[in-house]
Design an enzyme around this catalytic site. Structure first.
Site, PDB file in Angstrom:
ATOM      1  CG  ASP A 178      -1.988   0.964   1.283  1.00  9.58           C
ATOM      2  OD1 ASP A 178      -2.387   1.418   0.194  1.00  9.58           O
ATOM      3  OD2 ASP A 178      -2.485   1.294   2.384  1.00  9.58           O
ATOM      4  CB  THR A 236      -8.363   5.034  10.435  1.00  6.82           C
ATOM      5  OG1 THR A 236      -7.305   5.435   9.565  1.00  6.82           O
ATOM      6  CG2 THR A 236      -8.247   5.793  11.736  1.00  6.82           C
ATOM      7  CG  ASP A 262       0.922   7.608  -3.278  1.00  4.52           C
ATOM      8  OD1 ASP A 262       0.704   8.412  -4.212  1.00  4.52           O
ATOM      9  OD2 ASP A 262       0.501   7.788  -2.124  1.00  4.52           O
ATOM     10  N   GLY A 292      -7.818   8.393   7.197  1.00  7.20           N
ATOM     11  CA  GLY A 292      -8.216   8.623   8.587  1.00  7.20           C
ATOM     12  C   GLY A 292      -9.705   8.901   8.642  1.00  7.20           C
TER      13      GLY A 292
HETATM   14  P1  13P Z   1      -8.499   4.796   6.175  1.00  9.71           P
HETATM   15  O1  13P Z   1      -7.457   4.622   7.240  1.00  9.71           O
HETATM   16  O2  13P Z   1      -9.087   6.154   6.132  1.00  9.71           O
HETATM   17  O3  13P Z   1      -9.541   3.728   6.207  1.00  9.71           O
HETATM   18  O4  13P Z   1      -7.713   4.669   4.771  1.00  9.71           O
HETATM   19  C1  13P Z   1      -6.925   3.547   4.535  1.00  9.71           C
HETATM   20  C2  13P Z   1      -6.233   3.683   3.236  1.00  9.71           C
HETATM   21  O5  13P Z   1      -6.690   4.330   2.322  1.00  9.71           O
HETATM   22  C3  13P Z   1      -4.959   2.968   3.088  1.00  9.71           C
HETATM   23  O6  13P Z   1      -4.404   3.165   1.840  1.00  9.71           O
END
Ligand code: 13P
Length: 285
Positions: free
Chosen positions: A82, A233, A103, A181
């Site tokens: 990720d 999150t 990214d 988040g």
């Molecule tokens: P959240 O923590 O907002 O769910 O996002 C996770 C995310 O997009 C990881 O790439």
């Protein structure tokens, strides 16, 4: 069921209009909980490694555990990096990931294209899928809360089409109102923008920053063409809250295994709930 690539896991999602859940893992509990949720429901899942994992002294044990656990599972699992930098994408390919996200979303578009193309060349040679991002999802990844005011750059539909055509990526992450988040304020998704991008782009679309969205927003995003939803999150906060509750209830006189069980069960429940909301189809259905 073998480890599968992002391209393989998202093809049926695109065909049948559902999204596959993508959860970040950074320890044994998260990996185990996410995979158990997939196994209990028969649903495919994407297990995501954050790039910082490679800097940790326990990285190798974590990587070995993840790969072994995936290999023993009967459900399709994509093992994905990720938000990787270029060097982290190469490390993830070496570590056995079946997919990487490069990214370059904070770079100027031509620079993002140039590096993404190189990553695609290396990854595809190794049978690994590539996700990349154009536009910029608000708040840096790893933020516990954020708002669209945090440097969000909504994806322009014509940029999305050009980016995919130039890079040859397998999935495209777009910015249309989510944040990393949980939300400060009320989320407003630009579904019309999502629909326009969907019309112009043939690869599966990815939504980052799932935490904090109301259920209906997830359902609408899927309906308008999202096939992978990143969520972390919310799962992390729910797990911490469950452990805290147990510590408070017992005044801290609790066996470690009980805390671990509370965390594991919360991860499983949270992952199952999100898979249900995203409409993920079971391999048994
Ligand atoms: P959240 O923590 O907002 O769910 O996002 C996770 C995310 O997009 C990881 O790439």
């Amino acid at each position: 069921m073998p480890l599968v690539t992002l391209k393989e896991i998202l093809a049926p999602a695109k065909e049948h209009n559902y999204a596959v859940a993508a959860f970040d893992t950074m320890d044994f509990t998260l990996t185990e909980g996410i995979i158990q949720a997939a196994e209990q429901t028969g649903k495919p899942v994407i297990l995501m490694l954050p790039g910082f994992i490679f800097d940790r002294p326990d990285a190798q044990s974590m990587l070995d555990f993840n790969l072994n656990r995936i290999a023993k599972s009967p459900v399709p699992i994509c093992y994905h990096l990720d938000h990787g930098k270029a060097d982290e994408c190469v490390k993830a390919i070496h570590a056995g990931c079946s997919s990487v996200m490069y990214d370059g979303s904070s770079l100027p578009m031509e620079e993002n294209i140039a590096v993404t193309k190189e990553i695609v060349k290396v990854a595809h040679t190794c049978g690994v899928s590539v996700e990349a991002e154009i536009g910029h999802v608000a708040a840096p990844e790893g933020s516990v809360e954020g708002s669209v005011a945090d440097a969000c750059k909504f994806t322009r539909p014509e940029d999305a089409a050009y980016f995919v055509e130039q890079t040859g990526i397998d999935a495209l992450a777009i910015a249309f109102g989510t944040v990393h988040g949980v939300y400060k304020g009320t989320p407003h998704l630009d579904l019309e923008r999502l629909a326009q991008i969907k019309r112009l782009v043939d690869v599966p679309l990815v939504m980052h920053g799932g935490s904090g969205l109301p259920e209906q927003d997830f359902r609408s995003a899927v309906k308008y063409g999202i096939n992978k939803i990143n969520f972390f999150t919310g799962m992390s906060l729910a797990t911490i809250a469950a452990m805290r509750r147990l510590i408070e209830e017992t005044d801290g006189r609790v066996r470690y295994i009980k805390l671990y069980d509370a965390a594991l069960q919360t991860v499983i429940q949270c992952a199952k709930e999100q898979m249900e909301i995203f409409g993920t189809q079971s391999i048994y259905s």
